[in-house]
Motif scaffolding. Structure first.
Motif, PDB file in Angstrom:
ATOM      1  N   GLY A  89       0.806  -1.218   0.000  1.00 41.50           N
ATOM      2  CA  GLY A  89       0.000   0.000   0.000  1.00 41.50           C
ATOM      3  C   GLY A  89       0.837   1.265   0.000  1.00 41.50           C
ATOM      4  O   GLY A  89       2.046   1.234   0.235  1.00 41.50           O
ATOM      5  N   ARG A  90       0.173   2.382  -0.271  1.00 39.85           N
ATOM      6  CA  ARG A  90       0.806   3.683  -0.179  1.00 39.85           C
ATOM      7  C   ARG A  90       0.723   4.182   1.267  1.00 39.85           C
ATOM      8  O   ARG A  90      -0.320   4.053   1.909  1.00 39.85           O
ATOM      9  CB  ARG A  90       0.101   4.689  -1.094  1.00 39.85           C
ATOM     10  N   PRO A  91       1.794   4.779   1.783  1.00 42.92           N
ATOM     11  CA  PRO A  91       1.759   5.259   3.175  1.00 42.92           C
ATOM     12  C   PRO A  91       0.654   6.288   3.395  1.00 42.92           C
ATOM     13  O   PRO A  91       0.403   7.144   2.544  1.00 42.92           O
ATOM     14  CB  PRO A  91       3.148   5.891   3.354  1.00 42.92           C
ATOM     15  N   HIS A  92      -0.019   6.191   4.510  1.00 40.17           N
ATOM     16  CA  HIS A  92      -1.047   7.147   4.934  1.00 40.17           C
ATOM     17  C   HIS A  92      -2.214   7.235   3.951  1.00 40.17           C
ATOM     18  O   HIS A  92      -2.845   8.276   3.832  1.00 40.17           O
ATOM     19  CB  HIS A  92      -0.452   8.545   5.120  1.00 40.17           C
ATOM     20  N   TYR A 152      -5.423  -0.561   2.669  1.00 39.32           N
ATOM     21  CA  TYR A 152      -5.584   0.469   3.703  1.00 39.32           C
ATOM     22  C   TYR A 152      -4.297   0.445   4.521  1.00 39.32           C
ATOM     23  O   TYR A 152      -4.033  -0.515   5.247  1.00 39.32           O
ATOM     24  CB  TYR A 152      -6.800   0.095   4.540  1.00 39.32           C
ATOM     25  N   ARG A 153      -3.469   1.479   4.373  1.00 36.17           N
ATOM     26  CA  ARG A 153      -2.179   1.493   5.060  1.00 36.17           C
ATOM     27  C   ARG A 153      -2.117   2.657   6.040  1.00 36.17           C
ATOM     28  O   ARG A 153      -1.889   3.805   5.667  1.00 36.17           O
ATOM     29  CB  ARG A 153      -1.024   1.570   4.073  1.00 36.17           C
ATOM     30  N   SER A 154      -2.308   2.350   7.289  1.00 38.93           N
ATOM     31  CA  SER A 154      -2.256   3.351   8.350  1.00 38.93           C
ATOM     32  C   SER A 154      -0.829   3.827   8.561  1.00 38.93           C
ATOM     33  O   SER A 154       0.129   3.068   8.429  1.00 38.93           O
ATOM     34  CB  SER A 154      -2.794   2.747   9.644  1.00 38.93           C
ATOM     35  N   GLY A 155      -0.706   5.090   8.934  1.00 31.42           N
ATOM     36  CA  GLY A 155       0.611   5.610   9.275  1.00 31.42           C
ATOM     37  C   GLY A 155       1.056   5.213  10.661  1.00 31.42           C
ATOM     38  O   GLY A 155       2.202   5.450  11.042  1.00 31.42           O
ATOM     39  N   ALA A 156       0.171   4.572  11.436  1.00 25.20           N
ATOM     40  CA  ALA A 156       0.475   4.233  12.829  1.00 25.20           C
ATOM     41  C   ALA A 156       0.630   2.733  13.052  1.00 25.20           C
ATOM     42  O   ALA A 156       0.721   2.292  14.193  1.00 25.20           O
ATOM     43  CB  ALA A 156      -0.630   4.769  13.739  1.00 25.20           C
ATOM     44  N   HIS A 157       0.664   1.935  11.971  1.00 25.41           N
ATOM     45  CA  HIS A 157       0.750   0.487  12.104  1.00 25.41           C
ATOM     46  C   HIS A 157       1.818  -0.072  11.166  1.00 25.41           C
ATOM     47  O   HIS A 157       2.068   0.480  10.092  1.00 25.41           O
ATOM     48  CB  HIS A 157      -0.599  -0.162  11.805  1.00 25.41           C
ATOM     49  N   ASP A 158       2.395  -1.192  11.564  1.00 24.01           N
ATOM     50  CA  ASP A 158       3.457  -1.799  10.755  1.00 24.01           C
ATOM     51  C   ASP A 158       2.907  -2.486   9.508  1.00 24.01           C
ATOM     52  O   ASP A 158       3.573  -2.524   8.481  1.00 24.01           O
ATOM     53  CB  ASP A 158       4.234  -2.823  11.598  1.00 24.01           C
ATOM     54  N   GLY A 159       1.709  -3.041   9.613  1.00 22.87           N
ATOM     55  CA  GLY A 159       1.133  -3.746   8.484  1.00 22.87           C
ATOM     56  C   GLY A 159       0.095  -2.919   7.757  1.00 22.87           C
ATOM     57  O   GLY A 159      -0.012  -1.701   7.936  1.00 22.87           O
ATOM     58  N   ALA A 160      -0.675  -3.586   6.904  1.00 19.44           N
ATOM     59  CA  ALA A 160      -1.739  -2.935   6.148  1.00 19.44           C
ATOM     60  C   ALA A 160      -2.950  -3.864   6.131  1.00 19.44           C
ATOM     61  O   ALA A 160      -2.879  -5.018   6.560  1.00 19.44           O
ATOM     62  CB  ALA A 160      -1.287  -2.613   4.731  1.00 19.44           C
TER      63      ALA A 160
END
Length: 388
Positions: free
Chosen positions: A190-193, A208-216
Motif C-alpha cells: 500500500g501507499r503510506p497514509h 488500507y495502510r495506516s501511518g500508525a501500524h506496521d502492516g496494512a
C-alpha cells in the motif's frame, strides 16, 4: 427491579464494553460474555466522531484513541498500472477532533477502560433465553445457567441474542447487493497514509495502510444482487468464493488475494443492514450492529455503537431501571440518527464500487471537480449526548 440490577451483555467489541462502562457508573451490575476466546484484533478502520468523541473523552480514553489513530490522509483511486487517476483528502470526511482508528484497537481501548469494574467471560455465548415477568433465565453454550434482570445483545450483525429473543435473522437482515472481505497484508502493498483502491466494473480491491501500524489491511468488495449460498462461519468457502470473483491478474490483486486468504484474521460477509420494527422485546434489548447495523459503507457503525450504548445506559438510569420506559426512550431518541446513517450508504457505494466502466469514469471526474467530496462529507450526523 433489584436495587443493583444484574444486566448481561452479549458481545465485547465496541457497544458491549461501552455499555458496561456506563452501567457500572449508574449503579448497575453488568456482566459481559463474548463468544471469541479473546478480543478480536484487526478489522477495518472505523470513525469516532461527533458525540462519540465527547463520550470517549468522558470515559477518559480519548488520549489512548488519539495515540492509536490511523493517520490516513488520502483516498486514492488507481488504474491497472498503479497510476493515480483520482483521489481526495480524507479530511473532508471528518470534522476537527474526529478520530479514525482500527476496529481492533478501539475494542482493546474500551475493554481496558472497563475490565477492572466488569466481569468478562470469553469463549462462551448465550444458547437459550427464557423471559419471565420479573427476570430473564439464560443458558450458555458451556451449560451454565444464570438469571438476570435484563439482557442486552451487543453481538453484532449476526446477533444470537436478537435471533433468540427479538427477531429472526432472516427478517432482520437486508442485503444491499454487495459483499466484502478484509484481511491483514504486508505494508509494502500500500501507499503510506492512504487508502488505495483499484476498480473494475462492480468490483474494488484495495489497501488500507495506516501511518500508525506496521502492516496494512486488504479490502475487497463486489456487487452481487443475489444472496449467495455461503455460511458466514465457513471461512474456506468464503475464501474460495472471493478468489472466484477476483480472478483477474491486474494491479496488485493476485498478491493481495494470496496474502488475504492466508491471514487468520480474514473476514468476509454480505453488506447488510439490520432494520427492525423494534429494538427490544420484553427484558431483552439490542445495541450497535445487533439492533441497527448501517454497514461499514456508512462510516457510522462505531459512532452509533458508542452513542447507542451511552444513551441506553443513560435512559436506564433516568428511568430508575424501568426497562420499559428506558428502552422506548432510547429507541425514540436514536432511531432518526440510525435512519440517516443507513440512507447514506447509497452515496458511499456509488463512490467506492461503481457498477460500470462509465460510472467509474464519472466518479473520477466528479472527484476532480470536488462534487463527490461535498456529497461524501454529508453522510452522517451524530445524536446529541445526554448527561449520564
Amino acid at each position: 427491579m433489584a436495587h443493583d440490577p444484574r444486566i448481561l451483555i452479549s458481545g465485547a467489541s465496541i457497544a458491549g464494553p461501552t455499555l458496561a462502562y456506563w452501567l457500572v457508573r449508574n449503579g448497575f451490575r453488568p456482566t459481559v460474555v463474548e463468544r471469541s476466546p479473546a478480543l478480536r484484533p484487526g478489522g477495518n478502520g472505523v470513525d469516532i466522531r461527533g458525540s462519540s468523541v465527547r463520550i470517549a473523552e468522558r470515559m477518559g480514553v480519548l488520549p489512548a484513541l488519539r495515540e492509536r489513530a490511523t493517520d490516513i490522509r488520502e483516498l486514492t483511486f488507481v488504474d491497472a498500472a498503479d497510476r493515480r487517476v483520482a483521489g481526495m483528502s480524507t479530511r473532508i470526511f471528518n470534522a476537527d477532533g474526529d478520530i479514525e482508528i482500527m476496529r481492533g484497537d478501539l475494542a482493546q481501548v474500551l475493554y481496558e477502560a472497563t475490565a477492572d469494574d466488569v466481569e468478562f467471560t470469553f469463549g462462551d455465548s448465550i444458547a437459550a433465553i427464557t423471559q419471565r415477568p420479573d427476570a430473564v433465565e439464560v443458558t450458555f453454550d458451556s451449560g451454565e445457567q444464570a438469571e438476570f434482570d435484563l439482557v442486552i445483545g451487543a453481538d453484532g450483525l449476526h446477533s444470537r441474542t436478537r435471533n433468540l429473543a427479538v427477531t429472526p435473522e432472516a427478517d432482520a437482515l437486508h442485503h444491499l447487493g454487495v459483499y466484502f472481505a478484509t484481511a491483514r497484508v504486508d505494508a509494502g502493498l500500500g501507499r503510506p497514509h492512504a487508502v488505495t483502491l483499484y476498480n473494475t466494473p462492480g468490483k474494488v480491491a484495495g489497501v488500507y495502510r495506516s501511518g500508525a501500524h506496521d502492516g496494512a489491511t486488504a479490502f475487497f468488495a463486489f456487487r452481487e444482487a443475489r444472496v449467495l449460498d455461503v455460511d458466514h462461519r465457513d471461512e474456506n468457502a468464503q475464501k474460495a468464493l472471493l478468489s472466484t470473483y477476483f480472478d483477474d491478474r491486474a494491479w496488485q490483486v493476485p498478491a493481495l488475494l494470496e496474502q488475504a486468504t492466508a491471514d487468520d484474521g480474514f473476514y468476509f460477509d454480505a453488506v447488510s443492514q439490520v432494520r427492525l420494527p423494534a429494538w427490544s422485546s420484553g427484558r431483552v434489548a439490542l445495541v450497535g450492529d445487533a439492533g441497527y447495523c448501517a454497514t461499514l459503507l456508512s462510516g457510522a457503525g462505531a459512532a452509533l455503537a458508542i452513542e447507542g450504548a451511552h444513551l441506553l445506559a443513560t435512559e436506564l438510569a433516568a428511568a430508575g431501571g424501568d426497562h420499559r420506559i428506558a428502552f422506548h426512550r432510547y429507541e425514540q431518541a436514536l432511531r432518526p440518527t440510525v435512519l440517516r446513517a443507513q440512507r447514506s450508504v447509497r452515496t458511499s457505494s456509488s463512490m467506492l464500487i461503481p457498477a460500470t466502466g462509465g460510472h467509474i469514469w464519472l466518479r473520477n471526474q466528479l472527484t476532480r471537480l470536488m462534487v463527490l467530496q461535498t456529497l461524501a462529507s454529508r453522510v452522517y450526523r451524530p445524536v446529541a449526548v445526554r448527561a449520564a
